[in-house]
Design a protein around this motif. Structure first.
Motif, mmCIF file in Angstrom:
data_model
loop_
_atom_site.group_PDB
_atom_site.id
_atom_site.type_symbol
_atom_site.label_atom_id
_atom_site.label_comp_id
_atom_site.label_asym_id
_atom_site.label_seq_id
_atom_site.Cartn_x
_atom_site.Cartn_y
_atom_site.Cartn_z
ATOM 1 N N LEU A 1 0.681 -1.394 0.072
ATOM 2 C CA LEU A 1 0.002 -0.037 -0.109
ATOM 3 C C LEU A 1 1.068 1.179 0.043
ATOM 4 O O LEU A 1 0.383 2.202 -0.569
ATOM 5 N N LEU A 2 2.155 1.224 0.438
ATOM 6 C CA LEU A 2 2.918 2.366 0.506
ATOM 7 C C LEU A 2 3.342 2.576 -0.938
ATOM 8 O O LEU A 2 3.634 3.901 -0.981
ATOM 9 N N LEU A 3 3.499 1.975 -1.711
ATOM 10 C CA LEU A 3 3.788 2.244 -2.922
ATOM 11 C C LEU A 3 2.823 3.342 -3.544
ATOM 12 O O LEU A 3 1.600 2.904 -3.725
ATOM 13 N N ALA A 4 3.372 3.944 -4.434
ATOM 14 C CA ALA A 4 2.426 4.868 -5.442
ATOM 15 C C ALA A 4 3.100 4.597 -6.736
ATOM 16 O O ALA A 4 4.344 4.799 -6.839
ATOM 17 N N CYS A 5 2.488 5.104 -7.828
ATOM 18 C CA CYS A 5 2.731 4.997 -9.040
ATOM 19 C C CYS A 5 2.997 6.442 -9.847
ATOM 20 O O CYS A 5 2.232 7.317 -9.575
ATOM 21 N N GLY A 6 3.978 6.717 -10.291
ATOM 22 C CA GLY A 6 4.273 7.881 -11.237
ATOM 23 C C GLY A 6 4.423 9.069 -10.334
ATOM 24 O O GLY A 6 4.723 8.895 -9.243
ATOM 25 N N PHE A 7 4.966 10.029 -11.274
ATOM 26 C CA PHE A 7 5.360 11.366 -10.434
ATOM 27 C C PHE A 7 4.475 12.541 -10.863
ATOM 28 O O PHE A 7 4.085 12.397 -12.215
ATOM 29 N N ALA A 8 4.053 13.489 -10.157
ATOM 30 C CA ALA A 8 3.439 14.546 -10.718
ATOM 31 C C ALA A 8 4.365 15.411 -11.084
ATOM 32 O O ALA A 8 5.531 15.603 -10.723
ATOM 33 N N SER A 9 3.927 16.178 -12.335
ATOM 34 C CA SER A 9 4.812 17.238 -13.012
ATOM 35 C C SER A 9 4.269 18.477 -12.933
ATOM 36 O O SER A 9 4.964 19.503 -13.391
ATOM 37 N N VAL A 10 3.192 18.530 -12.288
ATOM 38 C CA VAL A 10 2.798 19.999 -12.188
ATOM 39 C C VAL A 10 3.028 20.600 -10.905
ATOM 40 O O VAL A 10 3.081 20.181 -9.765
ATOM 41 N N PRO A 11 3.750 21.714 -10.973
ATOM 42 C CA PRO A 11 4.119 22.586 -9.764
ATOM 43 C C PRO A 11 2.948 22.705 -8.788
ATOM 44 O O PRO A 11 1.991 22.962 -9.184
ATOM 45 N N GLY A 12 3.309 22.445 -7.379
ATOM 46 C CA GLY A 12 2.454 22.542 -6.375
ATOM 47 C C GLY A 12 1.337 21.411 -5.957
ATOM 48 O O GLY A 12 0.664 21.519 -5.116
ATOM 49 N N GLN A 13 1.639 20.640 -6.799
ATOM 50 C CA GLN A 13 0.809 19.010 -6.585
ATOM 51 C C GLN A 13 1.889 18.115 -5.808
ATOM 52 O O GLN A 13 3.010 18.288 -6.114
ATOM 53 N N ALA A 14 1.282 17.055 -5.371
ATOM 54 C CA ALA A 14 1.783 16.120 -4.585
ATOM 55 C C ALA A 14 2.602 15.116 -5.491
ATOM 56 O O ALA A 14 1.982 15.174 -6.613
ATOM 57 N N ARG A 15 3.601 14.628 -5.065
ATOM 58 C CA ARG A 15 4.520 13.823 -5.850
ATOM 59 C C ARG A 15 4.355 12.568 -4.998
ATOM 60 O O ARG A 15 4.892 12.395 -4.062
ATOM 61 N N ASP A 16 3.908 11.528 -5.727
ATOM 62 C CA ASP A 16 4.089 10.387 -5.063
ATOM 63 C C ASP A 16 5.146 9.569 -5.158
ATOM 64 O O ASP A 16 5.867 9.635 -6.394
ATOM 65 N N LEU A 17 5.861 9.063 -4.128
ATOM 66 C CA LEU A 17 7.221 8.443 -4.057
ATOM 67 C C LEU A 17 6.836 6.827 -4.566
ATOM 68 O O LEU A 17 6.157 6.163 -3.968
ATOM 69 N N ASP A 18 7.737 6.338 -5.206
ATOM 70 C CA ASP A 18 7.670 5.099 -5.581
ATOM 71 C C ASP A 18 8.578 3.935 -4.368
ATOM 72 O O ASP A 18 9.059 4.596 -3.411
ATOM 73 N N GLN A 19 8.404 2.812 -4.364
ATOM 74 C CA GLN A 19 8.563 1.908 -3.030
ATOM 75 C C GLN A 19 10.222 2.006 -3.144
ATOM 76 O O GLN A 19 10.875 2.176 -1.848
ATOM 77 N N ASP A 20 11.181 2.028 -4.021
ATOM 78 C CA ASP A 20 12.533 2.197 -4.031
ATOM 79 C C ASP A 20 13.164 3.684 -3.097
ATOM 80 O O ASP A 20 13.597 3.442 -2.116
ATOM 81 N N GLU A 21 12.536 4.613 -3.347
ATOM 82 C CA GLU A 21 12.516 5.911 -2.777
ATOM 83 C C GLU A 21 12.111 5.933 -1.321
ATOM 84 O O GLU A 21 12.860 6.228 -0.467
ATOM 85 N N ALA A 22 10.935 5.177 -1.195
ATOM 86 C CA ALA A 22 10.415 5.206 0.378
ATOM 87 C C ALA A 22 11.410 4.079 0.956
ATOM 88 O O ALA A 22 11.636 4.685 2.257
ATOM 89 N N LEU A 23 11.854 3.214 0.522
ATOM 90 C CA LEU A 23 12.743 2.323 1.325
ATOM 91 C C LEU A 23 14.187 3.072 1.653
ATOM 92 O O LEU A 23 14.632 2.832 2.782
ATOM 93 N N ARG A 24 14.631 3.697 0.319
ATOM 94 C CA ARG A 24 15.795 4.525 0.590
ATOM 95 C C ARG A 24 15.574 5.426 1.730
ATOM 96 O O ARG A 24 16.740 5.730 2.804
ATOM 97 N N LEU A 25 14.498 6.309 1.823
ATOM 98 C CA LEU A 25 14.374 7.385 3.000
ATOM 99 C C LEU A 25 14.127 6.691 4.426
ATOM 100 O O LEU A 25 14.884 7.156 5.317
ATOM 101 N N ARG A 26 13.434 5.516 4.443
ATOM 102 C CA ARG A 26 13.571 4.891 5.616
ATOM 103 C C ARG A 26 14.829 4.336 5.955
ATOM 104 O O ARG A 26 15.207 4.595 7.221
#
Length: 104
Positions: free
Chosen positions: A11-36
């Motif tokens: 459930l933690l994973l999210a697909c894709g990246f938002a490209s419009v400024p001011g919107q939320a950007r979903d992080l993928d599983q690899d990025e989430a694991l790295r940050l953790r």
């Protein structure tokens, strides 16, 4: 809180990246694991303990890790024992509740 570790990770994973400024950007599983691993964000399991204190025996419906205006945020939807769906936004660094409202 009724959830399984494998379900949480999926459930933690999210697909894709938002490209419009001011919107939320979903992080993928690899990025989430790295940050953790780097200690930038709390482990999801630890964060959910905060939710379980506020809403005992609630059920996790959905979770995403996003970056909103430079802040890492867990967006979590739960079903309370009263049958109410709540949407919470939690600061991924310290678990602080940023938003807690009934979902329509």
């Amino acid at each position: 809180m009724k959830f399984r570790r494998s379900t949480m990770l999926l459930l933690l994973l999210a697909c894709g990246f938002a490209s419009v400024p001011g919107q939320a950007r979903d992080l993928d599983q690899d990025e989430a694991l790295r940050l953790r691993r780097e200690g930038v964000i709390m482990p999801f399991e630890q964060l959910m303990l905060h939710v379980a204190q506020a809403y005992p025996d609630s059920t996790l419906l959905e979770a995403e890790l996003e970056e909103e205006d430079g802040v890492l945020v867990y967006e979590v939807e739960i079903l309370t024992t009263a049958g109410v769906v709540r949407e919470l936004e939690l600061d991924a660094r310290d678990g602080r509740v940023l938003k807690d409202e009934e979902d329509d």
